[in-house]
Scaffold this motif. Sequence first.
Motif, mmCIF file in Angstrom:
data_model
loop_
_atom_site.group_PDB
_atom_site.id
_atom_site.type_symbol
_atom_site.label_atom_id
_atom_site.label_comp_id
_atom_site.label_asym_id
_atom_site.label_seq_id
_atom_site.Cartn_x
_atom_site.Cartn_y
_atom_site.Cartn_z
ATOM 1 N N LYS A 1 -11.193 42.547 45.212
ATOM 2 C CA LYS A 1 -10.479 42.098 44.041
ATOM 3 C C LYS A 1 -8.958 42.127 44.142
ATOM 4 O O LYS A 1 -8.230 42.947 44.899
ATOM 5 N N GLU B 1 -8.783 42.725 34.835
ATOM 6 C CA GLU B 1 -9.683 41.595 35.057
ATOM 7 C C GLU B 1 -8.872 40.179 35.534
ATOM 8 O O GLU B 1 -9.514 39.561 36.177
ATOM 9 N N THR B 2 -7.679 39.932 34.990
ATOM 10 C CA THR B 2 -7.132 38.637 35.067
ATOM 11 C C THR B 2 -5.787 38.745 35.538
ATOM 12 O O THR B 2 -4.845 39.543 35.149
ATOM 13 N N THR C 1 -5.978 33.536 37.130
ATOM 14 C CA THR C 1 -6.999 33.504 37.670
ATOM 15 C C THR C 1 -7.833 34.828 37.712
ATOM 16 O O THR C 1 -7.145 35.841 37.419
ATOM 17 N N ASP C 2 -9.230 34.725 37.610
ATOM 18 C CA ASP C 2 -9.837 35.717 37.775
ATOM 19 C C ASP C 2 -9.659 36.566 38.964
ATOM 20 O O ASP C 2 -9.604 35.987 40.101
ATOM 21 N N ARG C 3 -9.664 37.777 38.701
ATOM 22 C CA ARG C 3 -9.263 38.853 39.980
ATOM 23 C C ARG C 3 -10.563 39.082 40.942
ATOM 24 O O ARG C 3 -10.163 39.269 42.263
ATOM 25 N N ASP D 1 -8.596 30.993 34.780
ATOM 26 C CA ASP D 1 -9.109 31.563 33.383
ATOM 27 C C ASP D 1 -8.031 31.224 32.492
ATOM 28 O O ASP D 1 -6.761 31.643 32.536
ATOM 29 N N SER E 1 -8.217 34.332 28.840
ATOM 30 C CA SER E 1 -8.077 35.918 28.671
ATOM 31 C C SER E 1 -6.640 36.173 28.547
ATOM 32 O O SER E 1 -6.448 37.391 27.833
#
Length: 307
Positions: free
Chosen positions: A33, A79-80, A116-118, A124, A127
């Motif tokens: 992640k 998450e982001t 960005t999504d992690r 993204d 979010s």
Amino acid sequence: MRKILGPVLLGLGGFLLIAGLLGLVWAPGVVEKTPEQVETITYLEGRAGKLDTSTGELVENPVYAISDTRTDTELSTDETNAWVSTSCLMVDRGGERECVDGSEDMITASVDIFATDRVTALSDNESLDLPADAVPHEGLVNKWPFGAEQKTYPYWDGVTGQAVDAAYDRTESLEGVETYVYRVEIDEAPIEIAEGVPGTYTTVKEIFIEPQTGAILNQTEDQQRVLADGTPALDLEFGFTDEQVASNVEDNAGDRRLLDALTVWLPIVGLAGGVLALVAGFLLLRGARRSSNAGPNRQKDLVGAGR
């Protein structure tokens, strides 16, 4: 001694099994992640021919580029990640390499805000509450996902303002590290060379990805921008400096060691060591019980023999 060592080994075995299962099930979701706090400065160099409007000819000079990319930790979530990336392309006059606003040596400069999504590293746009002037992005931007594959990924091209294909081209060793090389090709895409000045944009970009972490270790680009009448406006060829590549490889080695320790060696040592410790502990306890049960019987036999 067996009565003491047996329970100790059983406890150790249970602990190792739990650790191994955590490494197998839990650790990948935590360590694979992108960190919430990241600050990177990337240096590139090469040469550029830029149009001299007074003569209509390209004037070629050595150039350098600096890209400062960091997360906005106040906006980022579990998450982001929110990112702010500032970059410049400067004529290299041999002095200190820095971005100098307003300098006649500045060829291009930009500020990019995106998210960005992690885990997947994909853009993204939904979010986070990014600033109103943030341009929506598509595809990958500043890294590949963990466990990158030999396939084509969507990749953000800031000049055209859209995602383009980054196709797996080959595997290549970079200072002893295996990388996947992805190739981006754009041919005469319509763009604005400057505000209100139409033209076309052609580029061939190669991105060297360490597949386990998805990190970009090197990048090269051969780019041309041409006015609508066919006059070349910019002919640019550049890539990461040798020092930047060496630094990226060194930093990535530490990241890979941590990933291996938690997702490979911890499950192997935990599960295998746990089973061995449990088996040994069980055998010792069983042996201790047999010895304990055999003791009174042996004493009884001796007493009977003496009568």
